[in-house]
Design a protein around this motif. Sequence first.
Motif, mmCIF file in Angstrom:
data_model
loop_
_atom_site.group_PDB
_atom_site.id
_atom_site.type_symbol
_atom_site.label_atom_id
_atom_site.label_comp_id
_atom_site.label_asym_id
_atom_site.label_seq_id
_atom_site.Cartn_x
_atom_site.Cartn_y
_atom_site.Cartn_z
ATOM 1 N N ASN A 1 0.865 -1.184 0.000
ATOM 2 C CA ASN A 1 0.000 0.000 0.000
ATOM 3 C C ASN A 1 0.898 1.230 0.000
ATOM 4 O O ASN A 1 1.637 1.471 0.965
ATOM 5 C CB ASN A 1 -0.903 0.012 1.239
ATOM 6 N N THR A 2 0.890 1.991 -1.070
ATOM 7 C CA THR A 2 1.776 3.147 -1.169
ATOM 8 C C THR A 2 1.121 4.388 -0.578
ATOM 9 O O THR A 2 -0.106 4.527 -0.564
ATOM 10 C CB THR A 2 2.139 3.430 -2.633
ATOM 11 N N PHE A 3 1.973 5.285 -0.081
ATOM 12 C CA PHE A 3 1.508 6.577 0.425
ATOM 13 C C PHE A 3 1.593 7.583 -0.719
ATOM 14 O O PHE A 3 2.684 7.979 -1.123
ATOM 15 C CB PHE A 3 2.368 7.045 1.595
ATOM 16 N N SER A 4 0.456 7.977 -1.240
ATOM 17 C CA SER A 4 0.444 8.945 -2.341
ATOM 18 C C SER A 4 0.415 10.368 -1.781
ATOM 19 O O SER A 4 0.057 10.591 -0.613
ATOM 20 C CB SER A 4 -0.765 8.714 -3.246
ATOM 21 N N ASP A 5 0.786 11.331 -2.625
ATOM 22 C CA ASP A 5 0.770 12.758 -2.236
ATOM 23 C C ASP A 5 1.483 12.995 -0.902
ATOM 24 O O ASP A 5 0.948 13.615 0.023
ATOM 25 C CB ASP A 5 -0.674 13.270 -2.149
ATOM 26 N N GLN A 6 2.695 12.488 -0.818
ATOM 27 C CA GLN A 6 3.446 12.608 0.426
ATOM 28 C C GLN A 6 3.904 14.038 0.684
ATOM 29 O O GLN A 6 4.246 14.768 -0.234
ATOM 30 C CB GLN A 6 4.674 11.690 0.385
ATOM 31 N N LYS A 7 3.896 14.416 1.949
ATOM 32 C CA LYS A 7 4.481 15.669 2.394
ATOM 33 C C LYS A 7 5.518 15.323 3.456
ATOM 34 O O LYS A 7 5.202 14.666 4.453
ATOM 35 C CB LYS A 7 3.411 16.596 2.967
ATOM 36 N N VAL A 8 6.757 15.734 3.216
ATOM 37 C CA VAL A 8 7.859 15.382 4.106
ATOM 38 C C VAL A 8 7.527 15.745 5.548
ATOM 39 O O VAL A 8 7.039 16.843 5.827
ATOM 40 C CB VAL A 8 9.154 16.089 3.649
ATOM 41 N N GLY A 9 7.779 14.790 6.460
ATOM 42 C CA GLY A 9 7.548 15.029 7.879
ATOM 43 C C GLY A 9 6.103 14.905 8.316
ATOM 44 O O GLY A 9 5.764 15.276 9.442
ATOM 45 N N GLN A 10 5.237 14.374 7.415
ATOM 46 C CA GLN A 10 3.816 14.264 7.759
ATOM 47 C C GLN A 10 3.286 12.885 7.372
ATOM 48 O O GLN A 10 2.518 12.730 6.430
ATOM 49 C CB GLN A 10 3.005 15.355 7.060
ATOM 50 N N HIS A 11 3.733 11.857 8.083
ATOM 51 C CA HIS A 11 3.237 10.505 7.844
ATOM 52 C C HIS A 11 1.714 10.505 8.009
ATOM 53 O O HIS A 11 1.199 10.914 9.054
ATOM 54 C CB HIS A 11 3.876 9.529 8.828
ATOM 55 N N PRO A 12 0.978 10.070 6.979
ATOM 56 C CA PRO A 12 -0.493 10.197 7.015
ATOM 57 C C PRO A 12 -1.170 9.458 8.164
ATOM 58 O O PRO A 12 -2.254 9.867 8.593
ATOM 59 C CB PRO A 12 -0.919 9.623 5.657
ATOM 60 N N ASP A 13 -0.551 8.398 8.681
ATOM 61 C CA ASP A 13 -1.169 7.660 9.787
ATOM 62 C C ASP A 13 -1.004 8.360 11.129
ATOM 63 O O ASP A 13 -1.655 7.984 12.114
ATOM 64 C CB ASP A 13 -0.571 6.257 9.883
ATOM 65 N N PHE A 14 -0.142 9.388 11.150
ATOM 66 C CA PHE A 14 0.124 10.056 12.420
ATOM 67 C C PHE A 14 0.025 11.578 12.323
ATOM 68 O O PHE A 14 0.336 12.281 13.281
ATOM 69 C CB PHE A 14 1.524 9.649 12.931
ATOM 70 N N ILE A 15 -0.431 12.067 11.186
ATOM 71 C CA ILE A 15 -0.515 13.505 10.968
ATOM 72 C C ILE A 15 -1.504 14.169 11.924
ATOM 73 O O ILE A 15 -1.424 15.371 12.191
ATOM 74 C CB ILE A 15 -0.884 13.819 9.493
ATOM 75 N N HIS A 16 -2.435 13.381 12.469
ATOM 76 C CA HIS A 16 -3.397 13.946 13.424
ATOM 77 C C HIS A 16 -2.710 14.459 14.689
ATOM 78 O O HIS A 16 -3.304 15.212 15.470
ATOM 79 C CB HIS A 16 -4.463 12.898 13.791
ATOM 80 N N LEU A 17 -1.447 14.074 14.895
ATOM 81 C CA LEU A 17 -0.696 14.554 16.052
ATOM 82 C C LEU A 17 -0.132 15.956 15.831
ATOM 83 O O LEU A 17 0.288 16.615 16.781
ATOM 84 C CB LEU A 17 0.450 13.583 16.364
ATOM 85 N N LYS A 18 -0.135 16.394 14.573
ATOM 86 C CA LYS A 18 0.401 17.716 14.234
ATOM 87 C C LYS A 18 -0.398 18.803 14.960
ATOM 88 O O LYS A 18 -1.631 18.818 14.954
ATOM 89 C CB LYS A 18 0.314 17.933 12.727
ATOM 90 N N GLY A 19 0.294 19.716 15.618
ATOM 91 C CA GLY A 19 -0.363 20.815 16.310
ATOM 92 C C GLY A 19 -1.010 20.422 17.621
ATOM 93 O O GLY A 19 -1.801 21.199 18.176
ATOM 94 N N THR A 20 -0.681 19.218 18.119
ATOM 95 C CA THR A 20 -1.261 18.767 19.388
ATOM 96 C C THR A 20 -0.148 18.369 20.360
ATOM 97 O O THR A 20 1.024 18.303 19.996
ATOM 98 C CB THR A 20 -2.183 17.550 19.193
ATOM 99 N N LYS A 21 -0.555 18.075 21.588
ATOM 100 C CA LYS A 21 0.379 17.556 22.583
ATOM 101 C C LYS A 21 0.191 16.060 22.776
ATOM 102 O O LYS A 21 0.756 15.469 23.697
ATOM 103 C CB LYS A 21 0.177 18.288 23.912
ATOM 104 N N GLU A 22 -0.600 15.457 21.900
ATOM 105 C CA GLU A 22 -0.892 14.030 22.014
ATOM 106 C C GLU A 22 0.333 13.190 21.660
ATOM 107 O O GLU A 22 1.189 13.599 20.871
ATOM 108 C CB GLU A 22 -2.064 13.657 21.101
#
Length: 332
Positions: free
Chosen positions: A65-86
């Motif tokens: 399963n490939t990750f399309s439309d990648q943005k460096v430093g933003q793994h799609p499975d964990f991007i929900h952590l961005k901007g949080t303290k989680e």
Amino acid sequence: MKIFQPYKNIIASALNNDSSGILSKSFSESEQSIKMFSVKDYETYKTKLSKPDDLEIMARHMGVNTFSDQKVGQHPDFIHLKGTKEKEYHNIVSVFIDVKGSTNLYKKYDNETIFIITDTIQLLGITLCKIFGGFIHRLQGDGLFVYFGGKEVNKKSAIIQALTATSFFNSFLENDLKHLFEMHNIENIRTRIGIDFGDDSDVLWAMAGIEETSEVTTVSLHTSLAPKMQQYAENNGTVIGKNVIDFGQLEKILYSPIEERRYIYQDQSKGLNYGQYKFEWLKFLKQLNYIVTSNIDGSIEMKPTSPNYLDGLGSAAIKPIAELNRPWLKRS
């Protein structure tokens, strides 16, 4: 390998921009300017570089399963952590790809030519990792830091995908590029790769930094060990951690201890002696169902990956494949 020919062609064109005069001294100034392969030329070719079709088919057969439309430093499975303290714990394969030797190019080439060469090599590394399910976490100079795995990928699959992508990259540097650089009498660019696996309880995902100067990253012994392991790799070689062997269920013929430093990390208080091993990437590639080895010179190539490839084909179409596998086949 033929699948890398478009990348090899670009690097070959750039290597002809020899500013030392060895290759260009017989041409007039106007002729030399015409023959130079410029960054503008490269950008034109770069946009036309596609992912090797055979490798994409192979990856699909492997269930990647490939990750399309990648943005460096933003793994799609964990991007929900961005901007949080989680914080979150989850397993991941960490891959550090270090590219060495580009400094030597300054003896013969200008900055633009060196950019073409190193960017093409890095671009192939990115392409191979993305094809086999890798997420490009960071560009580090000429090299890469890549994660393999995620919430929809089982542990063994993530490890095998990482080993597959990096083994193809090693093959390109060791074979395709090595011959090109030898033709120009310059020291070859080479890679050293470190790979380790951290299990669920060992890998903490969190946002590092603040606001826009931040990334979702991992804190783990095994994330830290991957870059350290590459220091013990041979040129165009790979070193793996013990977890890669255990969770990847690798056969014993595919690895051997690093005698220089068998344990990459030790903690006597915990009785921990964590081993590192040389990975036999060529043996690994030759074991894949998608690879054919020539009995003549030992070189490897991709098998036709389409399941219907031979349907309806005559002997003329099959002969080139047979020649690779049957050295006694008579050639006309």
